[in-house]
Write a protein that holds these residues in place. Structure first.
Motif, PDB file in Angstrom:
ATOM      1  N   ARG A  28       1.597  -4.873  -0.345  1.00 19.90           N
ATOM      2  CA  ARG A  28       2.428  -4.016  -1.202  1.00 19.90           C
ATOM      3  C   ARG A  28       3.609  -4.771  -1.796  1.00 19.90           C
ATOM      4  NH1 ARG A  28       2.155   1.424   2.654  1.00 19.90           N
ATOM      5  NH2 ARG A  28      -0.086   1.790   2.302  1.00 19.90           N
ATOM      6  N   ARG A  46     -12.174  -4.201  -2.398  1.00 15.39           N
ATOM      7  CA  ARG A  46     -12.245  -2.738  -2.445  1.00 15.39           C
ATOM      8  C   ARG A  46     -11.655  -2.122  -1.181  1.00 15.39           C
ATOM      9  NH1 ARG A  46     -17.182  -4.091  -5.178  1.00 15.39           N
ATOM     10  NH2 ARG A  46     -18.350  -4.172  -3.216  1.00 15.39           N
ATOM     11  N   GLU A  89      -7.816  -2.390  -1.356  1.00 21.22           N
ATOM     12  CA  GLU A  89      -7.262  -1.395  -2.284  1.00 21.22           C
ATOM     13  C   GLU A  89      -7.268  -0.004  -1.656  1.00 21.22           C
ATOM     14  OE1 GLU A  89      -8.352  -3.475  -6.574  1.00 21.22           O
ATOM     15  OE2 GLU A  89      -9.592  -1.828  -5.811  1.00 21.22           O
ATOM     16  N   ARG A  90      -8.360   0.333  -0.984  1.00 20.85           N
ATOM     17  CA  ARG A  90      -8.473   1.654  -0.365  1.00 20.85           C
ATOM     18  C   ARG A  90      -7.545   1.799   0.832  1.00 20.85           C
ATOM     19  NH1 ARG A  90     -13.752   1.761   2.631  1.00 20.85           N
ATOM     20  NH2 ARG A  90     -12.396   0.688   4.124  1.00 20.85           N
ATOM     21  N   GLY A 143      -3.520   0.846  -0.125  1.00 24.52           N
ATOM     22  CA  GLY A 143      -2.874   1.566  -1.210  1.00 24.52           C
ATOM     23  C   GLY A 143      -2.372   0.671  -2.327  1.00 24.52           C
ATOM     24  N   VAL A 144      -3.102  -0.429  -2.632  1.00 30.15           N
ATOM     25  CA  VAL A 144      -2.715  -1.311  -3.730  1.00 30.15           C
ATOM     26  C   VAL A 144      -3.829  -1.309  -4.769  1.00 30.15           C
ATOM     27  CG1 VAL A 144      -1.259  -2.760  -2.277  1.00 30.15           C
ATOM     28  CG2 VAL A 144      -3.677  -3.323  -2.532  1.00 30.15           C
ATOM     29  N   ARG A 145      -3.567  -1.918  -5.902  1.00 25.38           N
ATOM     30  CA  ARG A 145      -4.560  -1.967  -6.969  1.00 25.38           C
ATOM     31  C   ARG A 145      -4.603  -3.363  -7.561  1.00 25.38           C
ATOM     32  NH1 ARG A 145      -1.497  -1.526 -11.671  1.00 25.38           N
ATOM     33  NH2 ARG A 145       0.622  -0.741 -11.360  1.00 25.38           N
ATOM     34  N   GLY A 146      -5.657  -3.625  -8.312  1.00 22.40           N
ATOM     35  CA  GLY A 146      -5.762  -4.913  -8.998  1.00 22.40           C
ATOM     36  C   GLY A 146      -5.952  -6.099  -8.084  1.00 22.40           C
ATOM     37  N   VAL A 147      -6.654  -5.921  -6.951  1.00 19.18           N
ATOM     38  CA  VAL A 147      -6.864  -7.030  -6.024  1.00 19.18           C
ATOM     39  C   VAL A 147      -7.887  -7.998  -6.619  1.00 19.18           C
ATOM     40  CG1 VAL A 147      -7.630  -7.690  -3.702  1.00 19.18           C
ATOM     41  CG2 VAL A 147      -6.285  -5.599  -4.038  1.00 19.18           C
ATOM     42  N   GLY A 155      -2.834 -10.425 -13.463  1.00 19.25           N
ATOM     43  CA  GLY A 155      -2.807  -9.088 -12.869  1.00 19.25           C
ATOM     44  C   GLY A 155      -1.488  -8.818 -12.204  1.00 19.25           C
ATOM     45  N   GLU A 156      -1.221  -7.591 -11.921  1.00 18.22           N
ATOM     46  CA  GLU A 156       0.055  -7.198 -11.339  1.00 18.22           C
ATOM     47  C   GLU A 156       0.057  -7.250  -9.830  1.00 18.22           C
ATOM     48  OE1 GLU A 156       2.768  -6.735 -13.090  1.00 18.22           O
ATOM     49  OE2 GLU A 156       1.588  -7.201 -14.868  1.00 18.22           O
ATOM     50  N   GLY A 214       1.551  -2.586  -5.161  1.00 17.73           N
ATOM     51  CA  GLY A 214       1.413  -1.157  -5.334  1.00 17.73           C
ATOM     52  C   GLY A 214       1.912  -0.711  -6.669  1.00 17.73           C
TER      53      GLY A 214
END
Length: 391
Positions: free
Chosen positions: A152, A166, A169-170, A173-177, A387-388, A391
């Motif tokens: 995060r 995946r 991310e699940r 709670g983060v995105r763009g891994v 990518g960012e 979180g």
């Protein structure tokens, strides 16, 4: 570009797939022209026991930030959670202001789920022992919290496979891994010289820590089925298994092998260093990876480098490396008959197995070398379009 990699377990001091990946990436980045420092335990790094690394790494990290002035700081696994926090808290005063990356080999929540009994059609094949249950109760929640903290806080989050990405991310709670596959070939590890008492060539080989998620109990059941065809006749050629590794399940596995009548077919070697593993791989008929959960196992890449075919469970990141029917065999997890059938093919047609091993060697050279890792890392981390993360 100046890159600081922070890791608790590093070879040759530690037998650690995660630590070896740090060194493989460092080798690739140096070849690509980056200036890389690795901060671990020992001289110039963290002092004290491995369990305290998340705390003891903080003073040497502060010194490295001031002296080395990295443009990227990368932490690994849960051990980097507090280091990530320190970087975030201090970087407004640092010049240059470092980008923070986190590389994760597993989701600790998924690893917690894998500490459970192994079953096939309602029959229990193995149960986690007290050490693993204690891990589930006490250590795993801390690792989960620190792993999530790393993810995060990071500007870029990386995982060793698309499946692990995946899960991260699940579960965190983060995105763009981003996906940074594991690699091999960047460290000079020579096969150890032959020793008296080495097993004769042509065995099936398991390499790894003996814990419940590695599925060795399933492998023993498959071996028993393989050695006794319908009517009780021995399989041809007779199957032999060499187990290189130690861990929580070792005593239970030895007892189970005896119960199955496999005393003459299974040999437990205990913990083996990297050089001995290379020698064992060179004489193996196939590497067997019957896990129920993994990230992307380094030993699979090492087997492919030696031209050894792989028989593995179709779980986690393994199908992203091993192509079923091409460079190995993939079977459902916790399925002794399916595993036995694949092993029977390995033993019955050595030439076909050898061809799959050679295709694995070519696949490794085309996709899983330190140069590939460095190029992918620079794309994901150093590029403005990387990518960012977080979180």
């Amino acid at each position: 570009m100046r890159v600081l990699l922070i890791a608790n377990t590093l070879p040759p001091r530690d037998l650690s797939g995660a630590g070896e990946q740090v060194m493989q990436l460092a080798a690739g980045l140096r070849q690509a022209g980056c200036e890389v420092e690795v901060l671990g335990r020992g001289a110039g790094g963290a002092r004290g026991p491995k369990v305290l690394f998340p705390l003891t790494v903080l003073p040497p990290l502060w010194r490295a930030l001031k002296r080395f002035r990295p443009q990227v700081v990368q932490v690994h696994e849960s051990d980097g959670g507090l280091a990530a926090l320190l970087v975030v808290l201090l970087r407004r005063w640092l010049r240059p202001r470092p980008l923070l990356a986190a590389l994760l080999q597993v989701s600790y929540r998924e690893e917690m789920r894998s500490v459970r009994p192994l079953r096939y059609r309602g029959r229990v094949l193995g149960r986690p022992g007290w050490t693993e249950r204690r891990f589930l109760l006490f250590k795993a929640p801390v690792q989960l919290a620190l792993g999530a903290l790393s993810a995060r806080l990071a500007d870029r989050v990386l995982a060793c496979s698309a499946q692990t990405a995946r899960e991260v991310e699940r579960d965190y709670g983060v995105r763009g891994v981003g996906v940074l596959p594991n690699v091999t070939g960047g460290l000079p590890i020579a096969a150890a010289p032959p020793q008296a008492g080495d097993p004769p060539p042509g065995y099936l080989l398991f390499v790894g820590r003996l814990r419940i998620r590695k599925g060795v109990e399933v492998l023993l059941e498959a071996l028993a089925e393989l050695r006794s065809a319908a009517g009780g006749a021995p399989a041809t050629p007779p199957a032999r298994l060499v187990i290189a590794g130690s861990g929580e399940q070792q005593a239970a596995l030895a007892a189970r092998a005896a119960q199955l009548g496999l005393d003459d077919a299974v040999r437990f070697l205990g913990r083996c260093d990297a050089g001995r593993v290379r020698r064992l791989l060179a004489a193996a008929r196939a590497l067997v990876v019957p896990s129920i959960y993994e990230g992307m196992p380094l030993v699979i890449l090492e087997a492919m480098a030696e031209g050894v075919p792989v028989v593995a469970s179709a779980v986690s990141g393994i199908p992203e490396v091993v192509i079923d029917g091409d460079c190995g065999w993939l079977v459902p997890p916790e399925d002794p008959p399916a595993l036995a059938a694949a092993l029977r093919q390995v033993l019955a047609d050595p030439e076909a197995a050898r061809r799959r091993g050679e295709r694995g060697r070519r696949r490794l050279a085309e996709h899983f070398t330190p140069a590939h890792a460095a190029a992918r890392w620079l794309e994901l981390v150093a590029s403005p379009a990387g990518g960012e993360g977080g979180g």
